[in-house]
Design a protein around this motif. Structure first.
Motif, mmCIF file in Angstrom:
data_model
loop_
_atom_site.group_PDB
_atom_site.id
_atom_site.type_symbol
_atom_site.label_atom_id
_atom_site.label_comp_id
_atom_site.label_asym_id
_atom_site.label_seq_id
_atom_site.Cartn_x
_atom_site.Cartn_y
_atom_site.Cartn_z
ATOM 1 N N PHE A 16 0.848 -1.186 0.000
ATOM 2 C CA PHE A 16 0.000 0.000 0.000
ATOM 3 C C PHE A 16 0.884 1.236 0.000
ATOM 4 C CE2 PHE A 16 -2.157 -3.242 2.671
ATOM 5 C CZ PHE A 16 -3.268 -3.476 1.880
ATOM 6 N N PHE A 17 0.223 2.372 -0.191
ATOM 7 C CA PHE A 17 0.886 3.663 -0.019
ATOM 8 C C PHE A 17 0.206 4.387 1.136
ATOM 9 C CE2 PHE A 17 2.151 2.628 -4.306
ATOM 10 C CZ PHE A 17 3.461 3.086 -4.356
ATOM 11 N N LYS A 38 -2.776 -5.220 14.173
ATOM 12 C CA LYS A 38 -2.722 -3.994 13.375
ATOM 13 C C LYS A 38 -1.308 -3.419 13.332
ATOM 14 C CE LYS A 38 -7.587 -2.904 14.096
ATOM 15 N NZ LYS A 38 -8.595 -1.915 14.583
ATOM 16 N N PHE A 39 -1.078 -2.610 12.304
ATOM 17 C CA PHE A 39 0.229 -2.021 12.033
ATOM 18 C C PHE A 39 0.283 -0.627 12.657
ATOM 19 C CE2 PHE A 39 3.015 0.458 9.112
ATOM 20 C CZ PHE A 39 4.182 -0.297 9.219
ATOM 21 N N LEU A 79 -4.387 -3.614 7.929
ATOM 22 C CA LEU A 79 -3.950 -3.967 6.584
ATOM 23 C C LEU A 79 -4.964 -4.824 5.852
ATOM 24 C CD1 LEU A 79 -0.129 -4.618 7.070
ATOM 25 C CD2 LEU A 79 -1.371 -2.469 6.728
ATOM 26 N N GLY A 80 -5.947 -5.374 6.578
ATOM 27 C CA GLY A 80 -7.008 -6.139 5.937
ATOM 28 C C GLY A 80 -8.087 -5.268 5.327
ATOM 29 N N ALA A 81 -8.213 -4.048 5.807
ATOM 30 C CA ALA A 81 -9.181 -3.078 5.270
ATOM 31 C C ALA A 81 -8.465 -1.731 5.243
ATOM 32 C CB ALA A 81 -10.436 -3.037 6.139
ATOM 33 N N PHE A 82 -7.495 -1.610 4.347
ATOM 34 C CA PHE A 82 -6.525 -0.522 4.415
ATOM 35 C C PHE A 82 -7.128 0.834 4.096
ATOM 36 C CE2 PHE A 82 -3.088 2.113 2.653
ATOM 37 C CZ PHE A 82 -2.231 2.090 3.745
ATOM 38 N N GLY A 111 -5.220 5.993 7.888
ATOM 39 C CA GLY A 111 -5.185 5.243 9.125
ATOM 40 C C GLY A 111 -5.925 5.928 10.253
ATOM 41 N N GLU A 112 -5.745 5.394 11.446
ATOM 42 C CA GLU A 112 -6.378 5.928 12.647
ATOM 43 C C GLU A 112 -5.325 6.643 13.487
ATOM 44 O OE1 GLU A 112 -8.759 4.262 16.627
ATOM 45 O OE2 GLU A 112 -7.709 2.890 15.272
#
Length: 312
Positions: free
Chosen positions: A194-195, A214-215, A236-239, A243-244
């Motif tokens: 992803f970017f 989570k990352f 990363l499963g629902a990118f 982000g949060e």
């Protein structure tokens, strides 16, 4: 001259904390503890990475001059109260490699449960593998992008997921790329998953996978008078490229936070432990700080693999 410099520095620090009180901040995290870490051996400082065991005490840390440290945190009522250094040694280089001092810039650290250690080097933009922490090094393959990273803004963040796969994010977007690429090492080499979208001028400096799967990405921003820190979390499963956002600090709240370890304590809370790089400056601080994620305590559906560093 030294006295005038000290007076000017004191004024600058005072100004920094004045701004710290008014800068915009945000937090879903609860601050828990902070400890200043001091050692007397030559080369201590420049702390750039941290791997903390699941017991919340045993750790590995890395300086940006390629010194690996093993130690133990002491705690009182769960809060960090002290640091004990157990061992420190220069990292071994891959066989046949020699490096000039300016290229000895180690930044990222990631540890598999079996004790295999990975280190990222910023100016070389390489990842090295160690079958044991203080053992021999092996250079891993490179992605073509790695040669396009800017000199002092290359490979900083390094993380390992529960399957043992390695991820890295550069400090700034490489040439001809729109956004911050998240690379994962596979059997076919590094691939861009992803970017990540840059936010408000913050730059990635560390990453880790939490016990929730989570990352987590630690970022920093230098204002000219001090540092601000930001923490974001990505599924990363629902990118989502933004982000949060979990934390944004004011200028001067902490020093130059560069290392991150995310773990779950015995009460079920997720803790984020970070270490600061003092840049080998007498007016900066090597500190370890810790926050707790203020979410309902619940065991993750993703069962984490225990990190053990005490026996390395």
């Amino acid at each position: 001259m030294r006295k005038r410099f000290a007076i000017a520095l004191a004024a600058l620090i005072g100004l920094a904390f004045t701004f710290a009180g008014s800068a915009q901040t945000f937090s879903k995290l609860q601050f828990e503890s902070r400890v200043v870490w001091k050692e007397q051996f030559a080369g201590f400082g420049g702390l750039s990475a941290l791997e903390l065991a699941d017991n919340g005490r045993d750790f590995l840390a890395l300086t940006d001059r390629m010194i690996l440290l093993q130690g133990r945190l002491s705690r009182e009522n769960g809060r960090i109260s002290g640091v004990e250094l157990l061992r420190h040694e220069p990292l071994k280089l891959p066989k046949g490699m020699t490096l000039k001092a300016r290229h000895r810039d180690s930044e990222g650290l990631a540890l598999r449960p079996d004790g295999t250690l990975f280190v990222s080097t910023e100016r070389l933009n390489q990842v090295w593998r160690y079958d044991r922490a203080f053992g021999a090094a092996k250079q891993l393959p490179q992605h073509p992008d790695f040669r396009t990273f800017y000199g002092n803004a290359g490979m900083e963040a390094l993380a390992i997921d529960r399957r043992g796969q390695i991820y890295t994010v550069p400090e700034s977007s490489p040439k001809n790329r729109d956004g911050l690429p998240l690379y994962r090492l596979t059997s076919k080499g590094w691939q861009i998953l992803f970017f990540i979208a840059p936010v408000d001028g913050f730059d990635p400096v560390a990453a880790d996978f939490g016990p929730d799967g989570k990352f987590y990405l630690l970022e920093r921003k230098f204002s000219g008078i001090g540092f601000r820190s930001q923490l974001r979390r990505f599924d990363l499963g629902a990118f989502d490229p933004v982000g949060e956002r979990l934390l944004t600090t004011a200028v001067g709240r902490h020093d130059n936070l560069e290392g991150l370890s995310v773990w779950r304590d015995d009460t079920g809370q997720i803790r984020l432990t970070m270490v600061a790089d003092d840049n080998f400056k007498f007016f900066q601080t090597s500190e370890i700080v810790e926050y707790v994620l203020t979410e309902p305590k619940a065991q993750s559906a993703v069962k984490p693999l225990a990190k053990m560093v005490a026996s390395l």
